[in-house]
Design a protein around this motif. Structure first.
Motif, PDB file in Angstrom:
ATOM      1  N   THR A 114      48.304 -19.544  -8.295  1.00  0.00           N
ATOM      2  CA  THR A 114      47.809 -18.481  -7.413  1.00  0.00           C
ATOM      3  C   THR A 114      47.673 -17.163  -8.165  1.00  0.00           C
ATOM      4  O   THR A 114      46.808 -16.351  -7.834  1.00  0.00           O
ATOM      5  N   VAL A 115      48.500 -16.948  -9.177  1.00  0.00           N
ATOM      6  CA  VAL A 115      48.387 -15.757 -10.017  1.00  0.00           C
ATOM      7  C   VAL A 115      47.061 -15.768 -10.781  1.00  0.00           C
ATOM      8  O   VAL A 115      46.397 -14.741 -10.933  1.00  0.00           O
ATOM      9  N   SER A 116      46.643 -16.942 -11.252  1.00  0.00           N
ATOM     10  CA  SER A 116      45.458 -17.040 -12.104  1.00  0.00           C
ATOM     11  C   SER A 116      44.184 -16.603 -11.397  1.00  0.00           C
ATOM     12  O   SER A 116      43.204 -16.250 -12.050  1.00  0.00           O
ATOM     13  N   TYR A 117      44.161 -16.615 -10.077  1.00  0.00           N
ATOM     14  CA  TYR A 117      42.984 -16.210  -9.321  1.00  0.00           C
ATOM     15  C   TYR A 117      42.969 -14.712  -9.023  1.00  0.00           C
ATOM     16  O   TYR A 117      42.154 -14.251  -8.237  1.00  0.00           O
ATOM     17  N   ASN A 118      43.861 -13.951  -9.653  1.00  0.00           N
ATOM     18  CA  ASN A 118      43.910 -12.494  -9.493  1.00  0.00           C
ATOM     19  C   ASN A 118      43.849 -11.830 -10.864  1.00  0.00           C
ATOM     20  O   ASN A 118      44.823 -11.234 -11.320  1.00  0.00           O
ATOM     21  N   PRO A 119      42.699 -11.919 -11.550  1.00  0.00           N
ATOM     22  CA  PRO A 119      42.623 -11.439 -12.930  1.00  0.00           C
ATOM     23  C   PRO A 119      42.749  -9.936 -13.091  1.00  0.00           C
ATOM     24  O   PRO A 119      42.974  -9.462 -14.196  1.00  0.00           O
ATOM     25  N   GLY A 120      42.615  -9.173 -12.009  1.00  0.00           N
ATOM     26  CA  GLY A 120      42.759  -7.726 -12.111  1.00  0.00           C
ATOM     27  C   GLY A 120      44.193  -7.260 -12.154  1.00  0.00           C
ATOM     28  O   GLY A 120      44.448  -6.050 -12.272  1.00  0.00           O
ATOM     29  N   LEU A 177      53.418 -17.022  -2.861  1.00  0.00           N
ATOM     30  CA  LEU A 177      52.133 -17.613  -3.207  1.00  0.00           C
ATOM     31  C   LEU A 177      51.053 -16.601  -2.814  1.00  0.00           C
ATOM     32  O   LEU A 177      51.052 -16.110  -1.678  1.00  0.00           O
ATOM     33  N   TYR A 178      50.165 -16.278  -3.751  1.00  0.00           N
ATOM     34  CA  TYR A 178      49.210 -15.186  -3.551  1.00  0.00           C
ATOM     35  C   TYR A 178      47.852 -15.697  -3.106  1.00  0.00           C
ATOM     36  O   TYR A 178      47.399 -16.764  -3.520  1.00  0.00           O
ATOM     37  N   GLY A 179      47.214 -14.891  -2.275  1.00  0.00           N
ATOM     38  CA  GLY A 179      45.812 -15.058  -1.975  1.00  0.00           C
ATOM     39  C   GLY A 179      45.011 -14.122  -2.854  1.00  0.00           C
ATOM     40  O   GLY A 179      45.353 -13.887  -4.015  1.00  0.00           O
ATOM     41  N   ASN A 180      43.948 -13.565  -2.308  1.00  0.00           N
ATOM     42  CA  ASN A 180      43.088 -12.645  -3.049  1.00  0.00           C
ATOM     43  C   ASN A 180      43.598 -11.219  -2.854  1.00  0.00           C
ATOM     44  O   ASN A 180      43.285 -10.558  -1.870  1.00  0.00           O
ATOM     45  N   ILE A 181      44.378 -10.730  -3.805  1.00  0.00           N
ATOM     46  CA  ILE A 181      44.979  -9.398  -3.685  1.00  0.00           C
ATOM     47  C   ILE A 181      43.901  -8.324  -3.603  1.00  0.00           C
ATOM     48  O   ILE A 181      44.023  -7.351  -2.843  1.00  0.00           O
ATOM     49  N   THR A 217      41.688 -24.322 -13.995  1.00  0.00           N
ATOM     50  CA  THR A 217      41.121 -23.185 -14.702  1.00  0.00           C
ATOM     51  C   THR A 217      40.738 -22.155 -13.654  1.00  0.00           C
ATOM     52  O   THR A 217      40.062 -22.482 -12.693  1.00  0.00           O
ATOM     53  N   PRO A 218      41.158 -20.903 -13.788  1.00  0.00           N
ATOM     54  CA  PRO A 218      40.885 -19.906 -12.748  1.00  0.00           C
ATOM     55  C   PRO A 218      39.410 -19.563 -12.657  1.00  0.00           C
ATOM     56  O   PRO A 218      38.662 -19.675 -13.630  1.00  0.00           O
ATOM     57  N   VAL A 219      38.994 -19.133 -11.471  1.00  0.00           N
ATOM     58  CA  VAL A 219      37.638 -18.657 -11.244  1.00  0.00           C
ATOM     59  C   VAL A 219      37.610 -17.164 -11.519  1.00  0.00           C
ATOM     60  O   VAL A 219      38.379 -16.409 -10.947  1.00  0.00           O
TER      61      VAL A 219
END
Length: 392
Positions: A117-123, A205-209, A80-82
């Motif tokens: 990794t997408v799920s942690y970038n909700p913006g 794979l994404y980090g914090n965009i 579940t994303p943060v």
């Protein structure tokens, strides 16, 4: 009063204090104590259930301070994303961004990890156009990743209808890259309501965009990219405005190039041999008609993304990106990504990066992927370009 009476009084007082503390903690757990439910330092923690397409712009990026973050919970064996609530309720809403990916064929084996990794970038929203329905038992797609049904034939029809490309029923997958600068026009009905559209790839794979591409960066620029050469096919954003919409049509000879299915011209980035969107962006930027962000100074380009291939230096102002050395490790933990062991950066500190693009090593990533990475709080890419849960 004798000693026995004193002991009884002390015992009674201790029992009373213990009962009061127990009642207070019980009220806090059941949500009846308003003090326990109050945010600390203006920070609340949102859960997946509070995230909807309507309120995504009100959620602050992960780069904003959140003194009391929620730890990611798990649903079964998956993630579940943060998400965080905004710390500044008076700030203007963040610009909305849609990243467009037409993909025709079987989705790659590592796709669930891409989704994680997408799920942690909700913006940011990822819009994937494909005819292959993704199905996986027990796996939930993040709410900011949206599938649209589209076949290669449908895509070719859009090219003919909106760009005037000759009718065709198919094209090589690498040739689709040449159409990326035109995605804003091809998918215009899908990006209504967004402030920016852009293109990216699935072998990422994404980090914090939002650590780099903040709301301020988006508000103050028309084109946002990650390299000093102004456009790359793996991540470039364009403002939805008439001036920016004209950019791809300013490439001389774009229509014959799109009709030539035997050649990939690299029109979506700076490496195009005859024409590319980067030349047009630089031209408009130099004459003051375009605001462009290409990385945080003075460490633009190589400092905040990592790729696994080598780009030769064609001009003196272009920074080379060499193949990832064997001693370099790429780490991901709860939405943050960093590398260690890079020769250009001290080993003692984490060098955060925005994403890792494994262009040449897809087979190694696919071979080392398994479902265990979905429930893991962290993972890494080791020096042999394999996924691992136990990098040193």
């Amino acid at each position: 009063m004798d000693a026995r009476g004193s002991v009884n009084i002390v015992g009674t007082l201790l029992l009373f204090l213990f009962s009061a503390c127990f009642a207070h903690s019980t009220l806090g757990r059941t949500g009846l104590a308003t003090e326990a439910a109050a945010p600390r330092n203006g920070s609340l923690c949102a859960t997946e259930a509070t995230y909807t397409p309507e309120n995504r712009s009100s959620l602050c990026p992960l780069s904003m301070p959140c003194p009391s973050p929620c730890q990611p919970s798990t649903k079964g064996k998956y993630f579940t994303p943060v998400l965080y609530a905004p710390t500044n309720l008076n700030a203007p809403p963040s610009p909305r961004v849609a990243l467009l990916i037409p993909y025709f064929g079987r989705l790659p084996r590592w796709f669930p990890l891409f989704c994680k990794t997408v799920s942690y970038n909700p913006g940011f929203d990822w819009l994937i156009f494909t005819e292959k329905k993704f199905e996986a038992t027990g796996f939930e797609l993040p709410p900011n990743l949206i599938f649209y049904n589209m076949s290669m034939l449908d895509f070719c029809g859009l090219l003919a209808q909106r760009l005037g490309v000759r009718p065709m029923t198919s094209m090589p997958s690498r040739k689709v890259c040449d159409t990326k600068p035109f995605f804003g026009d091809l998918f215009r009905e899908y990006v209504e309501g967004y402030d920016f559209w852009g293109y990216t790839d699935l072998d990422i794979l994404y980090g914090n965009i939002s650590r780099w591409i903040t709301p301020e960066v988006l508000r103050n620029n028309d084109v946002v990219t990650v390299f000093s050469f102004l456009a790359v096919g793996d991540f470039t954003l364009y403002r939805r405005s008439p001036a920016v919409a004209r950019l791809p049509f300013m490439m001389e000879g774009y229509l014959p190039a799109l009709n030539d299915l035997t050649t990939k011209y690299g029109m979506d980035e700076w490496v195009g041999k005859k024409m590319n969107i980067a030349k047009v962006i630089r031209q408009e930027k130099d004459r003051g008609a375009l605001r462009v962000w290409s990385g945080p100074e003075p460490w633009a380009s190589v400092s905040f993304v990592q790729q696994d291939q080598y780009y030769p230096c064609q001009r003196s102002h272009v920074r080379c990106i060499k193949t990832i050395p064997p001693r370099v490790r790429i780490y991901w933990r709860q939405g943050q990504m960093w590398r260690s062991g890079h020769p250009n950066f001290p080993r003692s500190r984490r060098n955060f990066i925005m994403y890792y693009h494994f262009i040449r090593t897809k087979r190694r990533v696919a071979a080392s992927y398994s479902e265990k990475f979905l429930s893991a709080e962290q993972f890494c890419v080791n020096g042999s370009h394999h996924l691992s849960l136990t990098c040193p």
